[in-house]
Design an enzyme around this catalytic site. Structure first.
Site, PDB file in Angstrom:
ATOM      1  N   ALA A 154      72.478  48.382  43.237  1.00 54.10           N
ATOM      2  CA  ALA A 154      71.591  47.263  43.561  1.00 54.10           C
ATOM      3  C   ALA A 154      72.403  46.009  43.864  1.00 54.10           C
ATOM      4  O   ALA A 154      72.139  45.297  44.845  1.00 54.10           O
ATOM      5  CB  ALA A 154      70.625  47.011  42.410  1.00 54.10           C
ATOM      6  N   TYR A 155      73.381  45.731  43.034  1.00 55.20           N
ATOM      7  CA  TYR A 155      74.242  44.554  43.226  1.00 55.20           C
ATOM      8  C   TYR A 155      75.019  44.671  44.534  1.00 55.20           C
ATOM      9  O   TYR A 155      75.075  43.718  45.326  1.00 55.20           O
ATOM     10  CB  TYR A 155      75.192  44.427  42.041  1.00 55.20           C
ATOM     11  CG  TYR A 155      76.120  43.245  42.101  1.00 55.20           C
ATOM     12  CD1 TYR A 155      75.663  41.973  41.748  1.00 55.20           C
ATOM     13  CD2 TYR A 155      77.448  43.391  42.473  1.00 55.20           C
ATOM     14  CE1 TYR A 155      76.521  40.880  41.770  1.00 55.20           C
ATOM     15  CE2 TYR A 155      78.306  42.302  42.503  1.00 55.20           C
ATOM     16  CZ  TYR A 155      77.837  41.054  42.155  1.00 55.20           C
ATOM     17  OH  TYR A 155      78.699  39.971  42.185  1.00 55.20           O
ATOM     18  N   SER A 156      75.613  45.827  44.776  1.00 59.11           N
ATOM     19  CA  SER A 156      76.385  46.028  45.998  1.00 59.11           C
ATOM     20  C   SER A 156      75.513  45.871  47.237  1.00 59.11           C
ATOM     21  O   SER A 156      75.902  45.243  48.226  1.00 59.11           O
ATOM     22  CB  SER A 156      77.045  47.412  45.993  1.00 59.11           C
ATOM     23  OG  SER A 156      77.929  47.550  44.892  1.00 59.11           O
TER      24      SER A 156
END
Length: 248
Positions: A154-156
């Site tokens: 999700a962060y990436s």
């Protein structure tokens, strides 16, 4: 330390109460800017703003909420008369685990804070900058947005989205006096590491050719120049701050 001329300029920093955002605020105040700290907790925002300068402003803002952002933008404009710079630094890593184990709510939370939050702030502040045909926007992405980190899907994905948003908006505004760029820092020693395991932190460190994490003052120095009038040509670009890990 070189003093970059920011006299008379007003800059909004989201997630500015601590870490990278606060370090950028320190550098900007030293260069003569007025800073508005936007962070989730009002007491954190006001305490950090007061520590920077009596001329700084601290507001409680949920960047994932478009109405909260719009209200803060108008408050900042009313307080300072203009907004010349925006640093989109508010972000969360989310849980470190395989994508298949993510809940929909966990995914949505990370994307809404990191990517939608950047959209919301640009959407509210760009029209204010256009009133003076001048502005500098710096979006804080990550090396994860270039390479992808395992167990941080999700962060990436959100950080990769910030790079794409930067390129799009920069080109939209290229014939104006507004520049839009982003940085892709490697890991720095901030509270965001508290949510990561020691093994994952070491995984990131050993991939940095300089064999250390970025220092906050190094990130702040680059961002301060990107926010200045001297950065008058470059827009829709990505500035590497990875210590040699990702040089593209």
């Amino acid at each position: 330390m070189n003093r970059i001329d920011m006299a008379g300029r007003t800059v909004v920093i989201t997630g500015g109460a601590r870490g990278i955002g606060y370090a950028i605020g320190e550098r900007l105040v030293q260069s003569g800017a007025r800073v508005a700290i936007w962070d989730l907790r009002l007491d954190d925002s006001q305490t950090s703003a007061a520590a920077l300068s009596k001329d700084c402003l601290g507001l409680s803002v949920d960047v994932s909420d478009s109405l909260s952002v719009e209200h803060a933008a108008q408050q900042t404009r009313a307080a300072f008369g203009r907004i010349d710079g925006l640093v989109n630094g508010a972000g969360i890593t989310g849980p470190v685990k395989p994508l298949a184990e993510y809940s929909v709510d966990e995914w949505r939370s990370v994307v809404e804070v990191n990517l939608t939050g950047t959209f919301n702030c640009c959407r509210s502040i760009v029209p204010i900058m256009q009133e003076n045909d001048y502005g500098r926007i710096v979006n804080i992405s990550s090396v994860a947005g270039k390479e992808g980190n395992p167990n941080l899907a999700a962060y990436s994905a959100a950080k990769a989205g910030i790079i794409g948003l930067t390129k799009s908006l920069g080109k939209e505004l290229a014939k104006t006096g507004i520049a839009v760029n982003c940085i892709t820092p490697t890991t720095a020693k901030t509270k965001i590491l508290d949510s990561l395991t020691p093994e994952f932190i070491e995984y990131m460190r050993v991939r940095i050719p300089r064999d250390r994490f970025a220092e906050l003052h190094e990130i702040a120095a680059m961002v301060a120049w990107m926010l200045s009038e001297e950065n008058s040509f470059t827009t829709a670009a990505t500035f590497d701050l990875s210590g040699g890990r990702t040089t593209y």
